[in-house]
Design a protein around this motif. Structure first.
Motif, short mmCIF file in Angstrom:
data_model
loop_
_atom_site.label_atom_id
_atom_site.label_comp_id
_atom_site.label_asym_id
_atom_site.label_seq_id
_atom_site.Cartn_x
_atom_site.Cartn_y
_atom_site.Cartn_z
N UNK A 47 20.37 24.11 -19.36
CA UNK A 47 21.39 23.24 -18.33
C UNK A 47 19.89 22.97 -17.37
N UNK A 48 19.80 23.74 -16.99
CA UNK A 48 17.93 23.22 -16.23
C UNK A 48 16.83 23.05 -16.56
N UNK A 49 15.80 22.51 -16.19
CA UNK A 49 14.49 22.27 -16.72
C UNK A 49 13.78 23.26 -16.88
N UNK A 50 14.22 24.07 -16.37
CA UNK A 50 13.22 25.52 -16.15
C UNK A 50 14.05 26.42 -17.39
N UNK A 51 15.31 26.67 -17.76
CA UNK A 51 16.64 27.05 -18.99
C UNK A 51 16.07 26.40 -20.61
N UNK A 52 15.24 27.43 -21.02
CA UNK A 52 14.73 27.06 -22.25
C UNK A 52 16.02 26.30 -23.38
N UNK A 53 15.14 25.63 -24.03
CA UNK A 53 16.52 25.05 -25.64
C UNK A 53 16.70 26.26 -26.53
N UNK A 54 17.05 26.15 -27.47
CA UNK A 54 17.93 26.47 -28.52
C UNK A 54 16.91 26.85 -29.43
N UNK A 55 15.87 26.23 -29.62
CA UNK A 55 14.91 26.77 -30.54
C UNK A 55 14.05 27.59 -29.83
N UNK A 56 14.29 28.08 -28.64
CA UNK A 56 12.72 28.40 -27.99
C UNK A 56 12.30 29.77 -28.07
N UNK A 57 11.40 30.30 -28.10
CA UNK A 57 11.27 31.99 -28.50
C UNK A 57 10.53 32.22 -27.13
N UNK A 60 9.34 36.42 -21.83
CA UNK A 60 9.95 37.32 -21.03
C UNK A 60 10.64 37.19 -20.03
N UNK A 61 11.89 37.76 -20.64
CA UNK A 61 13.32 37.61 -19.97
C UNK A 61 12.81 38.56 -18.86
N UNK A 62 12.48 38.95 -17.42
CA UNK A 62 12.51 39.29 -16.99
C UNK A 62 12.49 41.01 -16.98
N UNK A 63 13.17 41.73 -18.07
CA UNK A 63 13.26 43.35 -18.44
C UNK A 63 12.34 43.98 -19.32
N UNK A 64 12.14 42.97 -20.08
CA UNK A 64 10.96 43.93 -21.09
C UNK A 64 9.98 42.99 -21.90
N UNK A 79 1.41 46.00 -16.97
CA UNK A 79 1.60 45.45 -15.85
C UNK A 79 3.38 45.88 -15.60
N UNK A 80 3.28 45.36 -14.45
CA UNK A 80 4.23 46.16 -13.28
C UNK A 80 5.49 44.75 -13.74
N UNK A 81 6.18 45.56 -14.36
CA UNK A 81 7.78 44.62 -14.01
C UNK A 81 9.22 45.04 -13.67
N UNK A 82 9.40 44.02 -12.25
CA UNK A 82 10.38 45.01 -11.46
C UNK A 82 11.23 42.97 -11.13
N UNK A 83 12.37 43.53 -10.83
CA UNK A 83 13.23 42.44 -10.06
C UNK A 83 12.77 40.96 -11.13
N UNK A 245 7.39 35.20 -14.75
CA UNK A 245 8.68 35.39 -15.00
C UNK A 245 8.91 34.14 -16.21
N UNK A 246 10.49 34.00 -15.96
CA UNK A 246 11.07 33.49 -17.17
C UNK A 246 9.94 32.65 -18.22
N UNK A 247 9.13 33.29 -19.00
CA UNK A 247 8.01 32.42 -19.87
C UNK A 247 8.97 32.66 -21.55
N UNK A 248 9.12 31.38 -21.73
CA UNK A 248 9.33 30.81 -23.06
C UNK A 248 8.82 29.77 -23.68
N UNK A 249 8.35 30.19 -25.02
CA UNK A 249 8.06 28.87 -26.16
C UNK A 249 8.45 28.15 -27.21
#
Length: 252
Positions: A47-57, A60-64, A79-83, A245-249
């Motif tokens: 929906x935005x340029x930051x959101x991944x397209x459907x074929x993205x891997x 990092x989704x913010x939790x795992x 590394x620290x994972x928080x918020x 954050x919000x890492x996709x490829x």
């Protein structure tokens, strides 16, 4: 017997060729240059340029972190994972993806510490290494002078960014990176070098630049070129608490 001169015929030949070519072009039909198959695959964009397209891997989704990442020893990263973000812990070492990549489109968001400490290369320093060897610099370059090919969004020690669009410390920033991996000759030298485009906060700052070789802190990149294949994406521990954050490829 009367001789026939061929000179007039030769003079008329170019005109004949032009007429023949024009006639051939006029006989072309639109469908002769239409390509229908295979059909272009459908991918739904975010929906935005930051959101991944459907074929993205999603790396990092913010939790795992442990699903897609490891440390340099192949162990669970610390590394620290928080918020919803991950932050470099000094001394924890670099982290890298378990998957390997070549040509790709990478989206990553990063933030230098809000509390400003240090200057130059000692301020908000980290890095993103493609194929474990070609670094896009991460640095707090907001009112922070350093060597131009070492500031934020530089291809470290090779190309300075076209402009500095760094946001203030503590604000989230985006890199959108389009990467073409190198191809090699049999002797291990580049057939085609790696090429990188970087869009920093929506602004093109590296325009399809050709790398001279892998990233070196000391030395000439050409001297260190070695044949290699697909490799991991690396995030660098440079001793500063930089967050991501919000890492996709997408593989290209």
């Amino acid at each position: 017997m009367k001789k026939i001169s061929i000179i007039p015929i030769l003079l008329l030949l170019p005109a004949y060729i032009v007429v023949a070519q024009t006639k051939g072009a006029m006989e072309m039909k639109p469908e002769m240059t239409e390509i229908w198959d295979p059909e272009v695959p459908i991918v739904k964009s975010g929906k935005t340029l930051s959101e991944p397209p459907t074929d993205a891997i999603i790396l990092f989704d913010g939790s795992d972190l442990s699903k897609e990442w490891t440390n340099s020893k192949g162990e669970k990263p610390t590394w620290k994972v928080e918020n919803g973000c991950l932050t470099v812990l000094k001394g924890a070492g670099d982290i890298k993806t378990k998957r390997v990549f070549e040509d790709c489109q990478l989206h990553i968001e990063w933030r230098s510490p809000e509390k400003v400490e240090g200057e130059g290369q000692g301020r908000g320093n980290s890095g993103i290494l493609l194929q474990e060897r070609y670094e896009i610099q991460v640095l707090d370059s907001y009112n922070n002078r350093t060597y131009r090919n070492g500031q934020a969004a530089s291809i470290y020690k090779q190309y300075a960014p076209l402009v500095n669009v760094c946001k203030a410390p503590g604000e989230w920033q985006t890199y959108d990176i389009i990467y073409t991996a190198p191809r090699f000759k049999d002797d291990g030298t580049f057939f085609t070098p790696p090429m990188i485009t970087v869009i920093h906060n929506g602004v093109v700052v590296q325009n399809h630049v050709k790398l001279r070789g892998p990233t070196l802190y000391i030395g000439i990149p050409e001297y260190a070129v070695k044949k290699h294949g697909a490799a991991a994406l690396v995030l660098q521990d440079h001793g500063n608490p930089v967050s991501f954050r919000n890492i996709w490829i997408r593989k290209l």
